[in-house]
Scaffold this motif. Structure first.
Motif, short mmCIF file in Angstrom:
data_model
loop_
_atom_site.label_atom_id
_atom_site.label_comp_id
_atom_site.label_asym_id
_atom_site.label_seq_id
_atom_site.Cartn_x
_atom_site.Cartn_y
_atom_site.Cartn_z
N ALA A 175 0.81 -1.23 0.00
CA ALA A 175 0.00 0.00 0.00
C ALA A 175 0.84 1.27 0.00
O ALA A 175 0.58 2.20 0.75
CB ALA A 175 -0.98 0.01 1.19
N ILE A 176 1.86 1.29 -0.84
CA ILE A 176 2.55 2.56 -1.03
C ILE A 176 1.72 3.39 -2.01
O ILE A 176 0.85 2.86 -2.69
CB ILE A 176 3.98 2.35 -1.57
CG1 ILE A 176 3.92 1.51 -2.85
CG2 ILE A 176 4.86 1.68 -0.55
CD1 ILE A 176 5.12 1.68 -3.70
N VAL A 177 1.99 4.70 -2.06
CA VAL A 177 1.25 5.54 -3.00
C VAL A 177 2.08 5.67 -4.26
O VAL A 177 3.09 6.38 -4.29
CB VAL A 177 0.94 6.92 -2.39
CG1 VAL A 177 0.08 7.73 -3.34
CG2 VAL A 177 0.23 6.75 -1.06
N GLY A 178 1.68 4.94 -5.30
CA GLY A 178 2.49 4.80 -6.50
C GLY A 178 2.82 6.10 -7.20
O GLY A 178 3.92 6.28 -7.73
N SER A 179 1.88 7.05 -7.18
CA SER A 179 2.11 8.29 -7.92
C SER A 179 3.01 9.27 -7.15
O SER A 179 3.51 10.22 -7.73
CB SER A 179 0.78 8.96 -8.25
OG SER A 179 0.10 9.28 -7.05
N LEU A 180 3.20 9.02 -5.88
CA LEU A 180 4.11 9.88 -5.11
C LEU A 180 5.54 9.37 -5.25
O LEU A 180 5.77 8.19 -5.47
CB LEU A 180 3.73 9.89 -3.62
CG LEU A 180 2.36 10.42 -3.21
CD1 LEU A 180 2.29 10.54 -1.69
CD2 LEU A 180 2.04 11.74 -3.85
#
Lengths: 246, 303
Positions: free
Chosen positions: A89-94
């Motif tokens: 659950a990392i934020v891919g776009s960041l």
């Protein structure tokens, strides 16, 4: 020694169905690593989510002697209970840096910079890619980012949900090497849910066995050296009786 | 000799039409970016956007014309902004329980809030058409045959500053990171200890302010009635659709495109069918580039 975290009669029920977790009780001491072992659907992730305040649950949760079951996820993070979810659950776009800032969102800016330096030192794999979008990282790097993001909050207790999921064996070993390092250095307790037996046994001080949402057994690290104990682990892992496991 | 001169005449109008389309397009973009911010964050299409912004324009009118109070224009705008931010927070508070239950229910609830805003406007200000001017510097110049007014420059400057500030906040601040995390992966944002509601309220209030700015700048080109700003927001809605509804730069480009295309259509084809043309643009956009012009161009965007 007083417990860092005491979990008493924790139950989780989704909708009108049978409870996913039923009256689970265990404790985590300071700097202790407790593993939850069980087959798919045994309720491991539900316990983790309930401890993180992400799903409604009943029961008593005492963290450093104070009740936390009424607190939101945000408040629990502020107290030092930090969840590193299954699937990362990392934020891919960041970017990597932005993901880490997100992890230390509630932390004072100066302290956040300190922690970021610490995390990047701990995970040199991602240190060279801080300005890269997180979706471009490999699976192993993403897992390191997820753990690093968890550490940014300055946790006292890390809820680590399947850190080896989807990783090649070499990377699993590398991730667990880092975890062992974090454990040796810091003042950190961990609740670990993991499918990888070998790694679990390497890191954990004690293992609770789960079946159908209940704790059905417990073994201390030192007890795991006997054949019977290992068989129990395998049973719990497969969610079956020993003759099925053979 | 008559034929070429007709073409020349048509083309000589083109440049001014594109210019004025660009100006209005910036305003559509402001409206569209508000819609997109709310949608990215709360997954709700805010149908009350136009009517609430319309109420705001009427408030400025009421507070500065003596209908309610006799404040200066700047003071009236200040008071209105505070009031509209309060309305945005109240709106979010009303639909927040629905946002977390169902996106569709929340979206439909915004229709109700829009009707309430329209009802309040009618109740307080009546159904009359009023004039609301913008205190712009009386400037007029001709550059390369193009007439540029103080209004044009004011709109451009305000739009540039507003949009620039918004992009700066979203790209370079902690709050911006929280907003982007929320729109990309709300679960991850929650796990990191973010207050989902705080980020939602940020999006709703910024959207409301963008709506007020857009409304105040568009009204001087026409007149102010209960439906003026709602119709304006329809174009903003089309702009958001052209931009893919999830991209702020897309909404900006969509706004400018809609502004220019609508101007050209109204002038060269027919002003009567402009609404039909707008719907056609929405349909074509949804069919040909459902993820927005930027995605279709292979660009994509982080925000």
């Amino acid at each position: 020694m007083t417990d860092l975290f005491a979990i008493r009669d924790l139950s989780v029920t989704y909708g009108a169905g049978a409870p996913a977790v039923e009256r689970v009780s265990f404790t985590v001491g300071a700097r202790e690593v407790v593993a939850l072992l069980g087959a798919n659907g045994a309720g491991k992730s539900s316990i983790m989510k309930a401890l993180a305040g992400l799903v409604p649950a009943s029961g008593e949760l005492l963290f450093e002697g104070e009740p936390v079951s009424a607190l939101s996820t945000r408040q629990r993070v502020a107290r030092g209970i930090v969840y590193v979810p299954e699937g990362r659950a990392i934020v891919g776009s960041l970017t990597v840096r932005e993901n880490l800032i997100l992890g230390g969102y509630q932390v004072h800016a100066a302290r956040r910079r300190e922690r970021m330096a610490m995390v990047l030192e701990l995970f040199p794999e991602i240190a060279s890619k801080v300005e890269r979008a997180a979706w471009r990282l490999s699976g192993g790097e993403q897992q390191m980012l997820a753990i690093g993001r968890g550490l940014m909050a300055g946790p006292k207790l890390l809820l680590l949900d399947e850190p080896s999921l989807g990783l090649a064996p070499l990377l699993v070993r590398r991730v667990f090497d880092r975890l062992a390092g974090i454990r040796a250095d810091g003042d950190l307790a961990i609740i670990l849910v993991e499918q990888n037996l070998q790694m679990t046994m390497r890191l954990a001080d004690g293992i609770h066995f789960l079946r159908s949402g209940r704790i059905v057994g417990h073994r201390h690290r030192d007890d795991l050296r006997t054949g019977a104990a290992r068989q129990e682990v395998i049973d719990a892992y497969l969610g079956a009786a020993s003759h099925h496991a053979a | 000799m008559t034929q070429p001169s007709a073409v020349a005449v048509l083309l000589s109008d083109l440049f001014p039409l594109v210019w004025s389309g660009l100006i209005t397009g910036c305003l559509y973009a402001l409206g569209a970016m508000g819609l997109v911010m709310i949608f990215k964050c709360s997954k709700v299409v805010n149908f009350s956007h136009g009517n609430v912004a319309g109420l705001a324009a009427f408030l400025v009118y009421g507070l500065s014309s003596g209908v309610l109070l006799q404040l200066s224009w700047g003071m009236a705008v200040g008071v209105t902004l505070v009031a509209i931010v309060a309305v945005a927070v109240l709106t979010y508070a009303l639909i927040a329980p629905l946002v977390f239950a169902s996106d569709l229910t929340a979206t439909i609830a915004t229709l109700g809030i829009g009707l309430i805003a329209q009802g309040v406007t009618l109740l307080v200000f009546g159904a009359d058409i009023v004039a609301l001017d913008l205190p712009v510097p009386p400037f007029r110049a001709t550059v390369l045959g193009l007439r540029i007014t103080g209004y044009d420059l004011t709109v451009l400057a305000v739009a540039l500053v507003t949009i620039g500030a918004l992009f700066f906040v979203i790209d370079h601040t902690k709050l911006g990171i929280a907003f982007r995390a929320m729109s990309d992966n709300p679960f991850a944002a929650e796990v990191c200890g973010l207050s989902l509601k705080a980020v939602h309220i940020f999006a709703w209030t910024v959207a409301a302010v963008l709506g007020v700015v857009g409304a105040l700048l568009i009204v001087p080109t026409t007149f102010l009635s209960v439906t003026t700003v709602a119709v304006f927001m329809l174009q903003a809605f089309a702009a958001a659709v052209v931009g893919g509804f999830t991209s702020l730069p897309g909404a900006l480009i969509g706004g400018v495109l809609i502004g220019v295309l609508m101007n050209l259509f109204t002038y060269y084809v027919s002003p009567e069918y402009s609404s039909t043309f707008l719907l056609c643009i929405i349909l074509v956009a949804l069919n040909i580039f459902p993820n927005g012009v930027l995605a279709a161009a292979g660009g994509g965007s982080r925000v």
